[in-house]
Design a protein around this motif. Structure first.
Motif, PDB file in Angstrom:
ATOM      1  N   ARG A 222      68.869  36.254  -0.497  1.00 21.82           N
ATOM      2  CA  ARG A 222      68.965  36.552   0.931  1.00 21.82           C
ATOM      3  C   ARG A 222      67.742  37.347   1.375  1.00 21.82           C
ATOM      4  N   ILE A 223      66.984  36.792   2.302  1.00 16.28           N
ATOM      5  CA  ILE A 223      65.768  37.448   2.778  1.00 16.28           C
ATOM      6  C   ILE A 223      66.027  38.020   4.173  1.00 16.28           C
ATOM      7  N   GLY A 224      65.716  39.301   4.348  1.00 17.08           N
ATOM      8  CA  GLY A 224      65.961  39.986   5.610  1.00 17.08           C
ATOM      9  C   GLY A 224      64.682  40.176   6.399  1.00 17.08           C
ATOM     10  N   PHE A 225      64.737  39.886   7.696  1.00 17.12           N
ATOM     11  CA  PHE A 225      63.561  40.077   8.555  1.00 17.12           C
ATOM     12  C   PHE A 225      64.008  40.224   9.999  1.00 17.12           C
ATOM     13  N   ALA A 226      63.127  40.789  10.830  1.00 15.69           N
ATOM     14  CA  ALA A 226      63.379  40.915  12.255  1.00 15.69           C
ATOM     15  C   ALA A 226      62.585  39.842  12.994  1.00 15.69           C
ATOM     16  N   HIS A 227      62.715  39.811  14.305  1.00 13.40           N
ATOM     17  CA  HIS A 227      61.987  38.829  15.125  1.00 13.40           C
ATOM     18  C   HIS A 227      60.627  39.430  15.458  1.00 13.40           C
ATOM     19  N   GLU A 228      59.642  39.185  14.601  1.00 12.49           N
ATOM     20  CA  GLU A 228      58.315  39.792  14.718  1.00 12.49           C
ATOM     21  C   GLU A 228      57.248  38.707  14.564  1.00 12.49           C
ATOM     22  N   ILE A 229      56.904  38.043  15.657  1.00  5.23           N
ATOM     23  CA  ILE A 229      55.875  36.995  15.632  1.00  5.23           C
ATOM     24  C   ILE A 229      54.509  37.650  15.490  1.00  5.23           C
ATOM     25  N   PRO A 230      53.607  37.194  14.616  1.00  9.86           N
ATOM     26  CA  PRO A 230      53.718  36.030  13.727  1.00  9.86           C
ATOM     27  C   PRO A 230      54.108  36.398  12.299  1.00  9.86           C
ATOM     28  N   TRP A 231      54.607  37.625  12.106  1.00 10.85           N
ATOM     29  CA  TRP A 231      54.909  38.110  10.763  1.00 10.85           C
ATOM     30  C   TRP A 231      56.106  37.384  10.171  1.00 10.85           C
ATOM     31  N   ALA A 232      57.243  37.515  10.858  1.00 13.87           N
ATOM     32  CA  ALA A 232      58.480  36.881  10.380  1.00 13.87           C
ATOM     33  C   ALA A 232      59.419  36.748  11.565  1.00 13.87           C
ATOM     34  N   TYR A 233      60.019  35.573  11.693  1.00 15.53           N
ATOM     35  CA  TYR A 233      60.949  35.353  12.803  1.00 15.53           C
ATOM     36  C   TYR A 233      61.747  34.082  12.525  1.00 15.53           C
ATOM     37  N   PRO A 234      62.910  33.945  13.159  1.00 11.48           N
ATOM     38  CA  PRO A 234      63.740  32.763  12.921  1.00 11.48           C
ATOM     39  C   PRO A 234      63.323  31.593  13.805  1.00 11.48           C
ATOM     40  N   GLY A 235      63.418  30.375  13.261  1.00 15.37           N
ATOM     41  CA  GLY A 235      63.179  29.174  14.040  1.00 15.37           C
ATOM     42  C   GLY A 235      64.424  28.749  14.786  1.00 15.37           C
ATOM     43  N   ASP A 236      64.369  27.587  15.411  1.00 14.64           N
ATOM     44  CA  ASP A 236      65.493  27.086  16.202  1.00 14.64           C
ATOM     45  C   ASP A 236      66.756  26.915  15.369  1.00 14.64           C
ATOM     46  N   LYS A 237      66.595  26.623  14.082  1.00 17.96           N
ATOM     47  CA  LYS A 237      67.735  26.444  13.186  1.00 17.96           C
ATOM     48  C   LYS A 237      67.881  27.628  12.224  1.00 17.96           C
ATOM     49  N   ASN A 238      67.337  28.770  12.649  1.00 16.72           N
ATOM     50  CA  ASN A 238      67.388  30.004  11.862  1.00 16.72           C
ATOM     51  C   ASN A 238      66.528  29.942  10.602  1.00 16.72           C
ATOM     52  N   GLU A 239      65.649  28.931  10.507  1.00 18.40           N
ATOM     53  CA  GLU A 239      64.771  28.842   9.340  1.00 18.40           C
ATOM     54  C   GLU A 239      63.743  29.971   9.378  1.00 18.40           C
ATOM     55  N   PRO A 240      63.307  30.480   8.220  1.00 18.43           N
ATOM     56  CA  PRO A 240      62.369  31.608   8.178  1.00 18.43           C
ATOM     57  C   PRO A 240      60.939  31.172   8.496  1.00 18.43           C
ATOM     58  N   LEU A 241      60.419  31.631   9.615  1.00 17.86           N
ATOM     59  CA  LEU A 241      59.049  31.330  10.018  1.00 17.86           C
ATOM     60  C   LEU A 241      58.213  32.607   9.970  1.00 17.86           C
ATOM     61  N   GLY A 242      56.895  32.474  10.204  1.00 19.59           N
ATOM     62  CA  GLY A 242      55.980  33.601  10.134  1.00 19.59           C
ATOM     63  C   GLY A 242      55.291  33.669   8.779  1.00 19.59           C
TER      64      GLY A 242
END
Length: 281
Positions: free
Chosen positions: A39-59
């Protein structure tokens, strides 16, 4: 006959000891090897880490972490999105196993989590009103002009500002970059402090109102290294992760994965090690 029995007893004891040692791998290693999701935890921080439309891990921080985990043979990965201020408490409360949110290594954080070796080095900046009417480029400018600064709760910018003499009552803390931008746009704060990526992206979202400052204006000691964070007790997994990351960083595969998220060769971390950074940041 007695010797044979003694030898058999020794072999049996050794085998039991070996099994006992093997079973004492850290919790994350046991979890991963059993096939449970990491389980990977992250906040909504573009472009570091953020969720995509399907909650996929982006950034790019997620891209690096996922790339390293896949190179270790782990593909069962579960994203967990939370507020920035909830990342370390969430890790400690076992709501997720790893923080992938693009967290700077600092001495204060090193007391609570175990950082992997750095994945990148980054500078900070401010957002200000278009034209920078107060001429804010540094924390000392904020102090000297009796200005108000806003930043996200949990960001290193709070400690940096205090170190440079900004009064605590001149530092607003908000839950996210969205609120930081809103405070500067509305005039409730004169400058918003974050990473240069934050400043640039927020400015692009309001190009007629907001602009970023030059990160080179801030002192060198405000440059920071970012890394993945683990629970302190997960040392076996951390050691394996560091070995895999060392092989992955800077490869064509890695640079291709992070390129869409603004990370370039210029952000590679250099030779600094997590232990040194913990002691000096």
């Amino acid at each position: 006959m007695k010797f044979t029995k003694i030898l058999a007893a020794i072999v049996t004891t050794a085998a039991l000891f070996s099994t006992s040692v093997a079973s004492h791998a850290d919790a994350l290693t046991d979890r991963a090897k059993s096939g449970k999701p990491i389980r990977i935890g992250f906040a909504h921080e573009i472009p570091w880490a953020y969720p995509g439309d399907k909650n996929e891990p982006l950034g790019f921080a997620n891209a690096i972490a996922v790339g390293v985990l896949k190179s270790m043979g782990y593909t069962n990965i579960e994203p967990v999105v939370t507020d920035w201020g909830g990342l370390i408490p969430g890790l400690q409360a076992d709501r997720f196993d790893i923080i992938t949110g693009g967290m700077y290594i600092t001495g204060k954080r090193c007391k609570n989590v175990a950082f992997a070796e750095p994945m990148g080095k980054f500078g900070n900046a401010f957002i200000v009103k278009k034209g920078n009417p107060l001429g804010i480029h540094t924390y000392k400018d904020i102090k000297d002009k009796d200005a108000t600064m806003v930043t996200v709760a949990g960001y290193v910018n709070v400690d940096e500002a205090l170190k440079e003499g900004v009064p605590e009552n001149k530092i607003m803390q908000v839950p996210s970059n969205t609120e930081m931008l809103a405070a500067v746009r509305a005039g409730r704060a004169d400058a918003g402090a974050g990473t240069y990526f934050d400043a640039r992206n927020l400015s692009e979202s309001a190009p007629n109102e907001i602009e970023p400052t030059d990160p080179a204006s801030l002192p060198e000691w405000t440059n920071n290294w970012v890394a993945i964070a683990f629970k302190k007790e997960d040392q076996d997994f951390l050691k394996a992760y560091n070995a895999a990351q060392a092989k992955y960083l800077g490869t064509p595969e890695m640079l291709e994965a992070v390129g869409k998220f603004q990370y370039t060769k210029a952000q590679l971390p250099g030779d600094a090690k997590a232990d040194w950074i913990c002691a000096n940041r």
